[in-house]
Design a protein around this motif. Structure first.
Motif, PDB file in Angstrom:
ATOM      1  N   UNK A 231       6.082   6.451  -0.856  1.00 20.13           N
ATOM      2  CA  UNK A 231       5.988   6.279   0.596  1.00 20.13           C
ATOM      3  C   UNK A 231       4.907   5.259   0.898  1.00 20.13           C
ATOM      4  N   UNK A 232       5.197   4.366   1.846  1.00 23.32           N
ATOM      5  CA  UNK A 232       4.218   3.363   2.235  1.00 23.32           C
ATOM      6  C   UNK A 232       4.864   2.012   2.430  1.00 23.32           C
ATOM      7  N   UNK A 233       4.054   0.970   2.262  1.00 25.65           N
ATOM      8  CA  UNK A 233       4.508  -0.411   2.402  1.00 25.65           C
ATOM      9  C   UNK A 233       4.707  -0.984   1.006  1.00 25.65           C
ATOM     10  N   UNK A 234       5.963  -1.265   0.641  1.00 23.28           N
ATOM     11  CA  UNK A 234       6.240  -1.790  -0.694  1.00 23.28           C
ATOM     12  C   UNK A 234       7.536  -2.601  -0.677  1.00 23.28           C
ATOM     13  N   UNK A 235       7.749  -3.357  -1.767  1.00 20.15           N
ATOM     14  CA  UNK A 235       8.912  -4.234  -1.867  1.00 20.15           C
ATOM     15  C   UNK A 235      10.153  -3.445  -2.285  1.00 20.15           C
ATOM     16  N   UNK A 236      11.277  -3.806  -1.688  1.00 17.14           N
ATOM     17  CA  UNK A 236      12.533  -3.129  -1.987  1.00 17.14           C
ATOM     18  C   UNK A 236      13.182  -3.732  -3.225  1.00 17.14           C
ATOM     19  N   UNK A 237      14.259  -3.113  -3.670  1.00 11.38           N
ATOM     20  CA  UNK A 237      15.024  -3.664  -4.792  1.00 11.38           C
ATOM     21  C   UNK A 237      15.587  -5.040  -4.455  1.00 11.38           C
ATOM     22  N   UNK A 238      15.752  -5.333  -3.159  1.00 11.69           N
ATOM     23  CA  UNK A 238      16.295  -6.628  -2.747  1.00 11.69           C
ATOM     24  C   UNK A 238      15.310  -7.767  -2.974  1.00 11.69           C
ATOM     25  N   UNK A 239      14.097  -7.465  -3.373  1.00 11.24           N
ATOM     26  CA  UNK A 239      13.135  -8.510  -3.710  1.00 11.24           C
ATOM     27  C   UNK A 239      13.365  -9.039  -5.127  1.00 11.24           C
ATOM     28  N   UNK A 240      14.094  -8.294  -5.955  1.00 10.56           N
ATOM     29  CA  UNK A 240      14.347  -8.720  -7.331  1.00 10.56           C
ATOM     30  C   UNK A 240      15.313  -9.902  -7.351  1.00 10.56           C
ATOM     31  N   UNK A 241      15.272 -10.638  -8.441  1.00 13.68           N
ATOM     32  CA  UNK A 241      16.177 -11.777  -8.602  1.00 13.68           C
ATOM     33  C   UNK A 241      16.199 -12.216 -10.046  1.00 13.68           C
ATOM     34  N   UNK A 242      16.879 -13.334 -10.312  1.00 13.86           N
ATOM     35  CA  UNK A 242      16.877 -13.907 -11.641  1.00 13.86           C
ATOM     36  C   UNK A 242      15.523 -14.559 -11.911  1.00 13.86           C
ATOM     37  N   UNK A 243      15.272 -14.971 -13.146  1.00 14.22           N
ATOM     38  CA  UNK A 243      13.927 -15.417 -13.513  1.00 14.22           C
ATOM     39  C   UNK A 243      13.583 -16.794 -12.964  1.00 14.22           C
ATOM     40  N   UNK A 244      14.586 -17.632 -12.682  1.00 16.77           N
ATOM     41  CA  UNK A 244      14.337 -18.968 -12.163  1.00 16.77           C
ATOM     42  C   UNK A 244      14.119 -18.964 -10.660  1.00 16.77           C
ATOM     43  N   UNK A 245      14.128 -20.159 -10.058  1.00 21.55           N
ATOM     44  CA  UNK A 245      13.870 -20.295  -8.633  1.00 21.55           C
ATOM     45  C   UNK A 245      15.096 -20.746  -7.840  1.00 21.55           C
ATOM     46  N   UNK A 246      16.239 -20.910  -8.503  1.00 21.18           N
ATOM     47  CA  UNK A 246      17.421 -21.434  -7.821  1.00 21.18           C
ATOM     48  C   UNK A 246      18.162 -20.360  -7.035  1.00 21.18           C
TER      49      UNK A 246
ATOM     50  N   UNK B   1       0.869  -1.176   0.000  1.00 25.07           N
ATOM     51  CA  UNK B   1       0.000   0.000   0.000  1.00 25.07           C
ATOM     52  C   UNK B   1       0.904   1.224   0.000  1.00 25.07           C
ATOM     53  N   UNK B   2       0.907   1.953  -1.098  1.00 31.31           N
ATOM     54  CA  UNK B   2       1.813   3.097  -1.170  1.00 31.31           C
ATOM     55  C   UNK B   2       1.272   4.150  -2.117  1.00 31.31           C
ATOM     56  N   UNK B   3       1.825   5.359  -1.962  1.00 28.21           N
ATOM     57  CA  UNK B   3       1.531   6.461  -2.874  1.00 28.21           C
ATOM     58  C   UNK B   3       2.812   6.875  -3.567  1.00 28.21           C
ATOM     59  N   UNK B   4       2.663   7.385  -4.780  1.00 23.63           N
ATOM     60  CA  UNK B   4       3.821   7.671  -5.624  1.00 23.63           C
ATOM     61  C   UNK B   4       3.542   8.939  -6.424  1.00 23.63           C
ATOM     62  N   UNK B   5       4.472   9.897  -6.378  1.00 23.53           N
ATOM     63  CA  UNK B   5       4.341  11.103  -7.183  1.00 23.53           C
ATOM     64  C   UNK B   5       5.718  11.714  -7.401  1.00 23.53           C
ATOM     65  N   UNK B   6       5.982  12.130  -8.613  1.00 17.50           N
ATOM     66  CA  UNK B   6       7.220  12.824  -8.981  1.00 17.50           C
ATOM     67  C   UNK B   6       8.469  12.068  -8.551  1.00 17.50           C
ATOM     68  N   UNK B   7       8.439  10.729  -8.606  1.00 14.56           N
ATOM     69  CA  UNK B   7       9.595   9.921  -8.240  1.00 14.56           C
ATOM     70  C   UNK B   7       9.658   9.530  -6.779  1.00 14.56           C
ATOM     71  N   UNK B   8       8.831  10.167  -5.920  1.00 15.21           N
ATOM     72  CA  UNK B   8       8.816   9.845  -4.496  1.00 15.21           C
ATOM     73  C   UNK B   8       7.767   8.771  -4.223  1.00 15.21           C
TER      74      UNK B   8
END
Length: 354
Positions: free
Chosen positions: A132-147, A123-130
């Motif tokens: 704020x709220x509850x959202x996933x960080x860049x550390x949630x990203x990964x490769x396409x597989x599951x290994x 749950x978040x709001x977004x405007x002009x690049x900012x």
């Protein structure tokens, strides 16, 4: 005579008026005009105007059925079936600062008829690049597989972030509340148990840089865990080669922290083979140096990686698109740590998106 004349005149008037009344049609009231939902194409497909406003709304989500397999994955059982339903509401409207975006994601999980939970997934709001709220960080990203295992144990935070974006490049910085992350501890000389140096009400600072260049994509992510006084940095890249996409990743952690705590460093590789238009086969491998295992939320971890053995992991993930918006996925992973027993885990999934 006067009375007779009045009666005759009245009868004549009535007779003369009768056919006129019979010819008059009964006219039904006009229906009120209906305001149909209007398509909003300013922000992509799937948006429509909320009636009476200039706000565009998009509703999407998925239904997932999954069977997990592994030692004691279902309590005393080696298999467990779970079901998930997720719905996302995205609202956008134009402002003098650019689009104002609001996102709510609700997730409903059921292990059985009584063991269920409903959570706010974002749950978040977004405007002009900012943002704020509850959202996933860049550390949630990964490769396409599951290994690959190169992310944080918990990647969903209450955060404040700014991200600059161009067509093929982005860069951003965030301040994250790491309240449900991992935290370091020391061994109690009496009990032999880990005792946390600090509580879980933690804060961190992270950055993310990424983009694309032709067939190549890349991302560099870093984070500093203030209370644990340690941080981690990760680099990932993919490139289209032959019939598939090669993915490489590496992560380093100065000490166990909420951004990365599985090992001191690790490298991962995969090759996602596009066998057909509907079938993708992705073998993957990962090596861990000084592996201490994936901690869970609120877990206390050692204050360093000293004395930990190495580990390696190999796996295979198969994706098959049955029809549009409906696919099947199967994955199996084998992990072999030096300091623990090896294990084999996997799952089979059916998912319908909308």
């Amino acid at each position: 005579m006067n009375i007779r004349m009045v009666l005759l005149a009245s009868a004549a008037a009535f007779a003369a008026s009768t056919p006129v009344l019979a010819a008059d049609a009964i006219v039904a009231a006009e229906p009120e005009p209906v305001e149909y939902v209007r398509v909003c194409d300013a922000y992509g497909t799937g948006y429509f105007y909320i009636p009476g406003t200039e706000t565009c709304l998009k509703i999407e989500g998925y239904i997932r059925f999954q069977v997990n397999v592994g030692e004691d994955v279902g309590g005393d059982s080696d298999w467990d079936a779970v079901t998930r339903g997720q719905v996302q509401f995205t609202a956008k409207s134009d402002t003098e600062y650019g689009p104002l975006t609001g996102v709510i994601v609700m997730q409903f999980n059921a292990d059985n008829a009584t063991a269920q939970d409903a959570i706010l997934d974002s749950a978040y709001l977004d405007i002009a690049g900012f943002r704020a709220g509850l959202f996933y960080s860049w550390w949630d990203d990964g490769l396409s597989g599951e290994t690959d295992d190169i992310g944080s144990v918990v990647t969903l935070h209450n955060s404040l972030r700014y991200q600059y974006e161009s067509g093929t490049f982005y860069a951003g910085i965030s301040v994250d509340e790491l309240e449900d992350g991992v935290y370091q501890g020391d061994v109690d000389p009496v009990t032999g148990l880990l005792v946390p140096n600090d509580g879980p009400n933690n804060v961190g600072v992270a950055f993310g840089i990424g983009g694309t260049a032709g067939a190549f994509s890349y991302q560099v992510t870093g984070g500093w865990d203030v209370d644990n006084e340690d941080g981690a940095v990760r680099a990932m890249g993919t490139v289209d080669i032959g019939p598939g996409t090669l993915g490489l990743a590496a992560v380093y952690s100065s000490g166990p922290n909420s951004y990365y705590s599985t090992a001191e460093w690790a490298v991962a590789a995969e090759y996602a083979i596009k066998a057909t238009d509907k079938l993708k086969i992705t073998p993957g491998v990962q090596y861990y140096a000084n592996y201490i295992g994936g901690a869970s939320a609120f877990d206390t971890v050692p204050s360093d990686y000293d004395g930990a053995g190495d580990a390696w992991k190999v796996g295979l993930t198969v994706d098959y698109q049955i029809v549009d918006n409906f696919y099947a996925k199967a994955s199996v992973q084998y992990l072999d740590p030096e300091d623990a027993d090896d294990s084999t885990t996997g799952y089979f999934r059916l998912q319908r998106s909308f």
